[in-house]
Every structure is written in structure tokens, then in C-alpha cells.
Design an enzyme around this catalytic site. Sequence first.
Site, PDB file in Angstrom:
ATOM      1  N   GLU A   1       0.858  -1.192   0.000  1.00 40.64           N
ATOM      2  CA  GLU A   1       0.000   0.000   0.000  1.00 40.64           C
ATOM      3  C   GLU A   1       0.887   1.232   0.000  1.00 40.64           C
ATOM      4  OE1 GLU A   1      -2.905  -0.284   3.152  1.00 40.64           O
ATOM      5  OE2 GLU A   1      -3.849  -2.041   2.258  1.00 40.64           O
TER       6      GLU A   1
ATOM      7  N   ARG B   1      -0.998   9.005   8.959  1.00 38.94           N
ATOM      8  CA  ARG B   1      -0.894   7.575   9.274  1.00 38.94           C
ATOM      9  C   ARG B   1      -0.472   6.786   8.045  1.00 38.94           C
ATOM     10  NH1 ARG B   1      -4.428   3.203   8.676  1.00 38.94           N
ATOM     11  NH2 ARG B   1      -5.997   4.595   7.816  1.00 38.94           N
TER      12      ARG B   1
ATOM     13  N   HIS C   1     -11.541   9.642   6.462  1.00 35.07           N
ATOM     14  CA  HIS C   1     -11.315   8.213   6.703  1.00 35.07           C
ATOM     15  C   HIS C   1     -10.824   7.908   8.118  1.00 35.07           C
ATOM     16  CE1 HIS C   1     -10.345   4.111   5.619  1.00 35.07           C
ATOM     17  NE2 HIS C   1      -9.045   4.284   5.847  1.00 35.07           N
TER      18      HIS C   1
ATOM     19  N   HIS D   1      -9.267   9.314   2.714  1.00 35.41           N
ATOM     20  CA  HIS D   1      -8.883   8.182   1.858  1.00 35.41           C
ATOM     21  C   HIS D   1      -9.071   8.625   0.415  1.00 35.41           C
ATOM     22  CE1 HIS D   1      -8.485   4.323   0.006  1.00 35.41           C
ATOM     23  NE2 HIS D   1      -8.052   3.848   1.155  1.00 35.41           N
TER      24      HIS D   1
ATOM     25  N   ARG E   1      -0.767   8.640   1.437  1.00 38.30           N
ATOM     26  CA  ARG E   1      -2.168   8.959   1.209  1.00 38.30           C
ATOM     27  C   ARG E   1      -2.478  10.454   1.144  1.00 38.30           C
ATOM     28  NH1 ARG E   1      -5.615   4.938   4.817  1.00 38.30           N
ATOM     29  NH2 ARG E   1      -4.780   3.305   3.498  1.00 38.30           N
TER      30      ARG E   1
HETATM   31  C1  SIN Z   1      -7.386   0.635   2.529  1.00 37.22           C
HETATM   32  O1  SIN Z   1      -7.609  -0.554   2.394  1.00 37.22           O
HETATM   33  O2  SIN Z   1      -7.048   1.371   1.608  1.00 37.22           O
HETATM   34  C2  SIN Z   1      -7.557   1.222   3.906  1.00 37.22           C
HETATM   35  C3  SIN Z   1      -6.533   0.707   4.798  1.00 37.22           C
HETATM   36  C4  SIN Z   1      -6.177   1.705   5.860  1.00 37.22           C
HETATM   37  O3  SIN Z   1      -6.933   2.651   6.104  1.00 37.22           O
HETATM   38  O4  SIN Z   1      -5.090   1.599   6.420  1.00 37.22           O
END
Ligand code: SIN
Length: 545
Positions: free
Chosen positions: A120, A390, A355, A248, A294
Amino acid sequence: MRRIRNELETDVLVVGSGIAGLSVALHAAQFARVLVVTKREGHESNTNYAQGGIAAALGEDDSLELHERDTLACGAGISDPEAVRVLVEEGPGEIARLLTLGVRFDRDPKLPGILALGREGGHSRRRIVHSKDRTGRAIESVLLKLAQRHPKISILENHIMVDLILDSKHVVGRKRPAARDRVWGAYVLDRATGKIRASAARATVLATGGAGKAYLYTTNPDIATGDGLAAAFRAGAPVANLEFVQFHPTCLFHPEAKSFLISEAVRGEGARLLTTDGRPFMHRYHRLGDLAPRDIVARAIDAEMKRRGDKFVLLDMARLKRRLLLKRFPHITTRVLAFGYDVFNDPIPVVPAAHYVCGGVVTDLDARTAIPGLYACGEVACTGVHGANRLASNSLLEALVFARRAGKAVLGELLSEARAPLPKLPVWRFNGAVAPKEQVIFDHNWDALRRVLWDYMGIVRTDERLRRAATMVGVLRDQIERDYWSYRLDSDLVELRNIGLVADLMVASARRRKESRGLHWNADHPRPLDRAFRKDTILTRQDVR
Ligand code: SIN
């Protein structure tokens, strides 16, 4: 004379039934009686909606140092290095514990027995342990089953915390006030009957999750109304870093989708963001492109939408093989298809939504707040891990690590004062409050509040927008407080009061930080100013009404 009655008594009161609440309950129940209070049904929590997974340095090419480095880089200079060290060091052990408890994580098809690791944004290595695209649910269901069967754990559903019970404010019949104030449990409202019961406890753990419902568009479920954060603040606990609200980047753009989340993990497997004319753009914003942290992705999307006058950008998941989509992301794929988008062939429209709240109630490394008897873990807490932003999939990990520490600390406290009897608490006094003539006025205040935060304290802020937000939230809060003291309490009013206070704290925090750092982007102060602001924004009762 006030009537005295402890309707519910326990050693440990846990408020919230997500991964943090259930974990702390299971730890504490080894030696103590635990009551878990949850405002809906046990499984309804932010955890249940978490798609991505849990970050932990498990890969052969990974190390604790790399996970630590990525977390600190994402935190933009204000994460607490000690908290981050604890998080990354204790992470692999927490994954092992979940496996022992029976949580089924995906395995690598090429390496039998080895966990499959996803990628991610902001992570320099593959390190996301997952259970397809419903990791939160896979964990929640196992923990909930264990808690439901545990002889020392009781779960009280459909009860919402109204306020914490403070020694100085609520305990009656004391000859002398205690040297230091402390928390003795909470008043909880039965949503079905409207009755408020005193729940007396030697230790109270807030695990109430986040406050995404402060925003008009959010990935969070309806329960995320900042109840623990507001109650802790009212009780006198300092809160920190509430300006750092994470958006998000990718929620499905569809009138009925209620900001349905499209996990960042799909970009980890190769999906790409495009403008509506089909051009990739993330490479113009960050060297990691679509896998940038993010905050950068959300700001880039916001900038592209504003530049082009578009209502959304596109996410091209059709680049991924159909088999991969169905196997790794079955939930996302089916939901998107059900909304009428041909995810196998066409890019889908996405927008950012609120988010995760990176700040929260200030705790030490054992989840203790500043008030004796009160603990906090999970999203409601500010442990110092996240700083100004985060890192993806560090939240479930943080909840697990600090819930275990909370469980240990709570047991230590109970052993040190096991003999002290619980005080007798006065029954809740309704002050003759009446039912409102029109319930709808609460709904209007609720909508107005969420609209203000969305419009004036969103991804990009300015001094003027924040000034307006403060004025508008102030007016709404005055009204809400008057309603709270005039009308008969129900869960809507309790939640509205909480979200009003949380909104006020968020705006007040953002107005103090006259720089841009991590998730807080103020166009009037576009650079980080380390000398003045490389520190937490801490608010106490003296700072805000
Ligand atoms: C996601 O799956 O993109 C969210 C995971 C997260 O908020 O850490």
C-alpha cells in the site's frame, strides 16, 4: 438527596467493540471481570469495514528498521519515535497471536504456508497481511466469538456512553475529596428504553474508534461519532493532533454508494489513477506515483478535480487480471459491479472522503490517559505513532499492540487496588427534560455541522476558511448544548453533542497550526515550519469551552 445505585458493576469497563475493545477485553479477562458496552450490535465497528490489512515487517526483504522508517517518514516529523519502535517491534507477535486465535489470513500461492503480503501507499516493501479485501471483518468475527464465549466477559449491546463518571463530580458521601480525581466508569444510555444506567468500574477503557461522521463524506460507518474523544475531553483529559484528519483517496463516486471504500491495496497490485480524459497524473506529484503516501494522493486528486472542474477522477482497475480481481478483491469487485460499473473493462469514478483521525486522547505507551482509571486505545487514542499522517494499514496494528499493553496496565492497576470497594454512584438525573417537539431540528444541526467541516476544513484549508468554520461550529454547538440540557436524552442527541465538540476541537487544532505538515495543508502557510510547529497540538479544557 440523590438516589444511589450502581446498576452495573465490573472490574473493567470497555467502551467499544472493535479490534481494540475486544482485544483489551480478552487480555483483561484473564484475571478480571469485563463489561463491553457497545452502541449497536457487537460486530458494528470501524474494524468491521477495514479492507486493507495489518502492516508488519514479515517479508524476507523487510526489517523492523524499514517499517519504522516508513512510519516516521509518513508522520512528517512529529511521530513519537519510541511509540513507533514499540509498534513495529511488537507487530509480528500480534500477527502470530491472531493466527493462533484462528484468524485466517491469505497465504502466498507460490510459497506454501507463508503469508501473502500486500503493498500500500508509503510502504517501501510488501508488508500488508490481509484476508482478501475484508481483513477487518475476518479479525472482528474471531475476536467477537471469543469474547461472547468468555465466562468473564459480558457484552451490553445497544447502549451508548453518555459521560464518564468522575470522582469529583459524581461520587457522593465522601468525607474528603480524593487527592487526585479519577474515573469510576460511565453512564450508559439504553437506546431501546432511554434509561440511563450507572456502570461502575475500577478501570475504564475507551475503544470507541474515530469521528469520521464529523464530515459529510466519510468511509466510516454511522457509529463513528467521536464519543470517547468527546467524553474524555469533557472529563479533563488532554487531546492532541486533531487537525490531522486523513482522507482516503479512493471512494466510489456513486449517489448510493455512501463513500464505499476502494482499498489502496488495488493500487498496490497495479491499478492506476487517471484524470477523466484517461491520463495518469500521480507521477507528476510524487516519485512513488500511485503509491505515494495517502495525503499526497488525496491532495493530488483534489488538485486535479479543481484544475479540470471535474467531480471525480478515475481508477483503472481493469489493468488487473480478472482472476486477480475476483480472488484478491472479491468484495470490492462485486460491490462495484452491483453499482453498475464494468470494473473488468472500464476505469471507475472515485473521490476522496474522510477516513481516519490521526490524533486523539493523549496516552502513554501503556494506553493510560492523564486521568487515573481511564485508558484509551485504537483510533480514539493518540499514542504518538501516526504523527501528522498515518501509514496505510498501521491502524489495526496500533489497535492490537496498544490494546495488549492496555490490558496489562489495567491488570496491574487492579492488582494494586483490588481491595478498594467501588464507590456508590448517584442515579442519572433527567432534570425534568421534555421530548423535543420536532426531532428534525437535530437532523438539521447534524447535516449543517458535517457540511461545515467538509467545506471549510477539508483536504486544503486556508486561514479564512478555518475562521469561518470556527464561527459556524461555535453557533451550532451553542444550540446543541442548549438542546442537550433541555430535551430528553436519546442516542441521536448524545452523538450530536459529541460530534459538535469533536468538530470544534478539530477546527481549534487546525487554527493553531499555521504551517503545512502531513495531512494538514493550509494554502496560506504552504511550508512546514519546524522551529515553531514540529510538535503536537495539545488541547485541554482550558483551551476550548
Ligand atoms: C485501505 O484498504 O485502503 C484502507 C486501509 C487503511 O486505512 O489503512
